[in-house]
Design a protein around this motif. Structure first.
Motif, PDB file in Angstrom:
ATOM      1  N   ARG A   1       0.809  -1.201   0.000  1.00 60.47           N
ATOM      2  CA  ARG A   1       0.000   0.000   0.000  1.00 60.47           C
ATOM      3  C   ARG A   1       0.849   1.261   0.000  1.00 60.47           C
ATOM      4  N   ARG A   2       2.010   1.166  -0.578  1.00 56.35           N
ATOM      5  CA  ARG A   2       2.924   2.303  -0.647  1.00 56.35           C
ATOM      6  C   ARG A   2       2.518   3.213  -1.801  1.00 56.35           C
ATOM      7  N   PRO A   3       2.269   4.485  -1.558  1.00 57.98           N
ATOM      8  CA  PRO A   3       1.874   5.392  -2.649  1.00 57.98           C
ATOM      9  C   PRO A   3       2.952   5.472  -3.715  1.00 57.98           C
ATOM     10  N   SER A   4       2.533   5.536  -4.952  1.00 61.26           N
ATOM     11  CA  SER A   4       3.491   5.553  -6.057  1.00 61.26           C
ATOM     12  C   SER A   4       4.242   6.876  -6.160  1.00 61.26           C
ATOM     13  N   ASP A   5       3.700   7.949  -5.567  1.00 62.79           N
ATOM     14  CA  ASP A   5       4.371   9.254  -5.649  1.00 62.79           C
ATOM     15  C   ASP A   5       5.115   9.586  -4.366  1.00 62.79           C
ATOM     16  N   LEU A   6       5.394   8.583  -3.547  1.00 64.65           N
ATOM     17  CA  LEU A   6       6.040   8.822  -2.256  1.00 64.65           C
ATOM     18  C   LEU A   6       7.474   9.281  -2.467  1.00 64.65           C
ATOM     19  N   GLU A   7       7.819  10.426  -1.900  1.00 63.12           N
ATOM     20  CA  GLU A   7       9.174  10.959  -1.958  1.00 63.12           C
ATOM     21  C   GLU A   7       9.863  10.748  -0.620  1.00 63.12           C
TER      22      GLU A   7
ATOM     23  N   VAL B   1      12.916  12.084   1.752  1.00 59.88           N
ATOM     24  CA  VAL B   1      13.874  13.159   2.036  1.00 59.88           C
ATOM     25  C   VAL B   1      14.887  12.621   3.034  1.00 59.88           C
ATOM     26  N   LEU B   2      16.140  12.645   2.660  1.00 58.08           N
ATOM     27  CA  LEU B   2      17.238  12.168   3.502  1.00 58.08           C
ATOM     28  C   LEU B   2      18.185  13.333   3.745  1.00 58.08           C
ATOM     29  N   ASP B   3      18.580  13.519   4.967  1.00 59.35           N
ATOM     30  CA  ASP B   3      19.508  14.594   5.293  1.00 59.35           C
ATOM     31  C   ASP B   3      20.386  14.166   6.452  1.00 59.35           C
ATOM     32  N   ILE B   4      21.625  14.584   6.403  1.00 52.86           N
ATOM     33  CA  ILE B   4      22.608  14.233   7.424  1.00 52.86           C
ATOM     34  C   ILE B   4      23.089  15.516   8.064  1.00 52.86           C
ATOM     35  N   ARG B   5      22.995  15.560   9.371  1.00 51.30           N
ATOM     36  CA  ARG B   5      23.491  16.731  10.120  1.00 51.30           C
ATOM     37  C   ARG B   5      24.664  16.274  10.966  1.00 51.30           C
ATOM     38  N   ARG B   6      25.821  16.801  10.667  1.00 49.12           N
ATOM     39  CA  ARG B   6      27.030  16.403  11.374  1.00 49.12           C
ATOM     40  C   ARG B   6      27.374  17.447  12.425  1.00 49.12           C
ATOM     41  N   GLY B   7      27.726  16.978  13.569  1.00 45.89           N
ATOM     42  CA  GLY B   7      28.101  17.833  14.686  1.00 45.89           C
ATOM     43  C   GLY B   7      28.711  16.971  15.765  1.00 45.89           C
ATOM     44  N   LYS B   8      28.449  17.322  17.015  1.00 45.64           N
ATOM     45  CA  LYS B   8      28.906  16.465  18.098  1.00 45.64           C
ATOM     46  C   LYS B   8      28.275  15.081  17.997  1.00 45.64           C
ATOM     47  N   LYS B   9      27.039  15.063  17.495  1.00 41.97           N
ATOM     48  CA  LYS B   9      26.344  13.804  17.260  1.00 41.97           C
ATOM     49  C   LYS B   9      25.739  13.853  15.869  1.00 41.97           C
ATOM     50  N   THR B  10      26.109  12.904  15.035  1.00 37.74           N
ATOM     51  CA  THR B  10      25.600  12.871  13.665  1.00 37.74           C
ATOM     52  C   THR B  10      24.170  12.352  13.654  1.00 37.74           C
ATOM     53  N   ILE B  11      23.299  13.074  12.964  1.00 40.31           N
ATOM     54  CA  ILE B  11      21.890  12.701  12.848  1.00 40.31           C
ATOM     55  C   ILE B  11      21.612  12.313  11.405  1.00 40.31           C
ATOM     56  N   PHE B  12      21.097  11.101  11.214  1.00 36.27           N
ATOM     57  CA  PHE B  12      20.692  10.629   9.900  1.00 36.27           C
ATOM     58  C   PHE B  12      19.169  10.704   9.850  1.00 36.27           C
ATOM     59  N   GLY B  13      18.651  11.812   9.334  1.00 35.85           N
ATOM     60  CA  GLY B  13      17.221  12.070   9.382  1.00 35.85           C
ATOM     61  C   GLY B  13      16.523  11.735   8.081  1.00 35.85           C
ATOM     62  N   TYR B  14      15.236  11.429   8.205  1.00 38.12           N
ATOM     63  CA  TYR B  14      14.428  11.146   7.022  1.00 38.12           C
ATOM     64  C   TYR B  14      12.975  11.481   7.309  1.00 38.12           C
ATOM     65  N   TYR B  15      12.219  11.711   6.263  1.00 42.13           N
ATOM     66  CA  TYR B  15      10.764  11.711   6.303  1.00 42.13           C
ATOM     67  C   TYR B  15      10.248  11.421   4.909  1.00 42.13           C
ATOM     68  N   LEU B  16       8.977  11.091   4.791  1.00 48.91           N
ATOM     69  CA  LEU B  16       8.347  10.731   3.528  1.00 48.91           C
ATOM     70  C   LEU B  16       7.235  11.720   3.237  1.00 48.91           C
ATOM     71  N   ALA B  17       6.989  11.998   1.957  1.00 49.73           N
ATOM     72  CA  ALA B  17       5.977  12.969   1.569  1.00 49.73           C
ATOM     73  C   ALA B  17       5.246  12.486   0.327  1.00 49.73           C
ATOM     74  N   SER B  18       3.968  12.814   0.249  1.00 47.52           N
ATOM     75  CA  SER B  18       3.138  12.465  -0.901  1.00 47.52           C
ATOM     76  C   SER B  18       2.390  13.708  -1.373  1.00 47.52           C
ATOM     77  N   TRP B  19       2.538  14.029  -2.653  1.00 50.89           N
ATOM     78  CA  TRP B  19       1.836  15.176  -3.217  1.00 50.89           C
ATOM     79  C   TRP B  19       0.335  14.915  -3.290  1.00 50.89           C
ATOM     80  N   GLU B  20      -0.045  13.699  -3.676  1.00 52.41           N
ATOM     81  CA  GLU B  20      -1.456  13.391  -3.836  1.00 52.41           C
ATOM     82  C   GLU B  20      -2.197  13.515  -2.507  1.00 52.41           C
ATOM     83  N   ALA B  21      -1.571  13.075  -1.422  1.00 50.03           N
ATOM     84  CA  ALA B  21      -2.213  13.131  -0.107  1.00 50.03           C
ATOM     85  C   ALA B  21      -1.953  14.440   0.625  1.00 50.03           C
ATOM     86  N   ARG B  22      -1.028  15.268   0.123  1.00 51.69           N
ATOM     87  CA  ARG B  22      -0.641  16.518   0.801  1.00 51.69           C
ATOM     88  C   ARG B  22      -0.261  16.242   2.251  1.00 51.69           C
TER      89      ARG B  22
END
Length: 607
Positions: free
Chosen positions: A196-202, A204-225
């Motif tokens: 049931r994964r939306p076909s337009d699912l994007e 977003v991956l981002d890495i923030r380096r500092g004292k503690k490295t954060i490997f962050g992500y989230y998902l977004a769908s245009w159709e569902a806003r």
């Protein structure tokens, strides 16, 4: 029993629906976000007649057409349990297995503005231009990736095939390796949601380096806003802790606001449909009408801003991919979604007037005893200003329009107090220079003492006006709501709170009134003491007539403002009657306990 809170559970991951669960999630400390650039309110914005440029800003592979499918509803699927053991670090400092951490678009925006300044590093400097070169593209983009230039100037990267977006500089091989590992980590979380994964699912991956490295992500769908995650996440990621949520429909506005922040960050490959442009135009049209017909409208803009935005929207037309159009739509849609979330739009207790409090605990605010005792000494000016501040700063939010009106009138009041204070200071100096009043005796007369007091009050009025004007120089009457909210949040979180602010801003007018009264007392003493009977009669009749006229004016003004003065007087007397016995009782208890302590010590010393 704790009230139920809304959290984005496993069933919401990729399905983009929201279910309620019992329990209160642990809130995270919010990350500060820099003020987003916006249209200037100090000058009008005029767009050219030509349409906005349609040139896409992505360099690399051709951008394929996007396929949008409606998310397929499914049953609740719980992802496999995650190991609680942290990954073992490798010799190079990187974890053996990258674990994706849910972050919000607001977090990514904060990281986006916190990037370090440009440093060329070991890249060779270009010193010559090859002959007959007409195209200038980035040569360090990995295969299958595109380098996109955000209209604001920020560089981000996009993988069309895998639908990956990131601000991390993947031209660095080490960053590219971490992004690929982060992608595999998120994909492993999404395996149970593939049916049931939306076909337009994007992603977003981002890495923030500092004292503690954060490997962050989230998902977004245009159709569902909407944005979502592949695991259960704290509701703070969507709401930022601005409001408590008890309904899925209310949570929807916060999630959509995060989605428009996502679109604003990655706009270049977006097709803006006509119905979305019409929706924003209709929203602006309704807001404009509501603002013109209501003094307590919750619209986040004023008339001038709405007029400028309407002219901007007239230039936005449906067309092919264009990052400029996408930002125009996303930024304004996000603002209205935020306002709907803050005002409980669509809920039974929705706020329709900006000066209404949502909770009963904040509707009736008790004044402190110190405030009640000192306010009459300042002619109840602090009550008036505090009442205005409480109508502006409601539920820790501020509306742009009343804030502008308040700060403009406040600065006008301070400026109006400065000139009369200077004139009154000169009058006191001239009054003290009269030879018949200027006695050399160290024991000064009453008229001299009162004139001295009036002089000091005039000087204090002028000095305080200058201090307040300088302190509020950065608080412009054209500030946007975010800056006003930051200013009022700092003031309200101080030790004395908003009551201290009300006292401070009312000091110039109150001290000027006291300065005039003391000067009047000095003149009255000269007229009524050590003078002839005729002088006393004439000045007495004049003073009596002026006193009656002034009293009538005050009485008439008091009666024509029932929403302010009678409430101030009544609330002050009621609160004093209720609190003074408590204070006297507390003082009596301390006195009795002190006497008992002395008697005990005396008996012990006698023994």
């Amino acid at each position: 029993m704790s009230s139920p809170a809304i959290s984005i559970g496993h069933s919401s991951s990729c399905q983009l629906e929201y279910l309620s669960t019992e329990g209160q999630p642990t809130r995270r400390s919010p990350s500060p976000r820099p003020s987003s650039p916006s249209l200037s309110r100090n000058s009008s914005t005029t767009l050219p007649e030509e349409d906005i440029a349609d040139t896409p800003l992505c360099h690399g592979a051709d951008v394929p057409e996007r396929i949008l499918d409606v998310p397929i509803p499914g049953q609740n699927i719980v992802p496999p349990p995650k190991s609680s053991q942290p990954p073992a670090p490798q010799p190079n400092g990187h974890p053996a297995r990258i674990i994706a951490m849910p972050v919000s678009p607001e977090d990514v925006i904060t990281w986006r503005y916190e990037r370090e300044p440009f440093r060329p590093g070991c890249v060779a400097k270009i010193t010559t231009i090859e002959p007959m070169v007409m195209t200038y593209l980035r040569r360090d983009v990995p295969p299958e990736w595109e380098a996109c230039e955000h209209p604001e100037g920020k560089l981000y990267f996009r993988h069309p095939g895998k639908r990956i977006l990131t601000h991390t500089d993947i031209s660095d091989p080490e960053n590219l390796k971490d992004i690929e590992a982060l992608y595999q980590s998120v994909e492993s979380k999404l395996e149970d949601f593939n049916p049931r994964r939306p076909s337009d699912l994007e992603m977003v991956l981002d890495i923030r380096r500092g004292k503690k490295t954060i490997f962050g992500y989230y998902l977004a769908s245009w159709e569902a806003r909407a944005v979502t995650w592949a695991e259960e996440t704290d509701i703070w990621l969507a709401t930022l802790g601005e409001r408590d949520v008890y309904c899925q429909a209310h949570l929807r506005h916060a999630v959509e606001r995060q989605f428009w922040s996502h679109i604003e960050m990655f706009p270049n490959h977006r097709n803006i449909p006509a119905h979305l442009i019409d929706e924003l135009k209709d929203t602006l049209l309704f807001g404009w009408n509501d603002l013109m017909t209501s003094d307590t409208s919750t619209v986040p803009y004023d008339e001038r801003k709405l007029s400028e935005l309407s002219r901007v929207m007239e230039k936005v037309k449906e067309g092919r991919m264009n990052g400029y159009r996408a930002i125009v739509i996303a930024r304004n849609m996000g603002t209205f979604c935020k306002e709907r979330f803050l005002n409980y739009h669509g809920q039974p207790g929705a706020r329709l007037n900006r000066d209404e409090c949502m909770s009963e605990a904040t509707v009736h605010r008790e004044r402190s005893l110190t405030f009640l005792l000192l306010s009459p000494c300042l002619f109840w000016m602090p009550d008036i200003y505090l009442a205005e501040l409480e109508k502006i700063w409601v539920d820790n939010t501020v509306n742009y329009r009343p804030w502008n009106r308040f700060i403009t009138e406040l600065k006008r009041d301070w400026k109006a107090s400065t000139t009369p204070a200077t004139v009154l200071l000169s009058a006191n100096v001239g009054f003290l220079a009269i030879q018949s009043l200027d006695i050399s005796d160290p024991n000064k007369s009453v008229n001299q003492i009162t004139s001295y007091v009036s002089t000091l009050l005039s000087l204090a009025t002028y000095i305080i006006c200058q201090i307040l004007t300088r302190q509020h120089r950065g608080v412009s009457d054209r500030d946007d709501a975010s800056r006003a909210a930051s200013y009022l949040a700092r003031k309200s979180s101080s030790y004395f709170g908003m009551e201290a602010v009300a006292f401070a801003v009312s000091l110039p007018i109150a001290l000027f009134i006291w300065s005039m009264l003391t000067f009047l007392l000095a003149v009255s003493y000269v007229c009524f003491f050590q003078t002839s009977t005729a002088t006393r009669i004439v000045t007495g009749v004049c003073f009596s007539f002026l006193a009656v006229i002034t009293g009538l004016v005050l009485y008439m003004d008091w009666g024509t403002n029932p929403s302010v003065q009678p409430d101030i007087r009544g609330s002050t007397l009621r609160t004093l009657r209720r609190r003074l016995p408590i204070v006297f009782g507390w003082m009596g208890k301390r006195k009795v306990s002190g006497l008992r302590r002395k008697m005990t010590l005396g008996s012990q010393s006698a023994v």
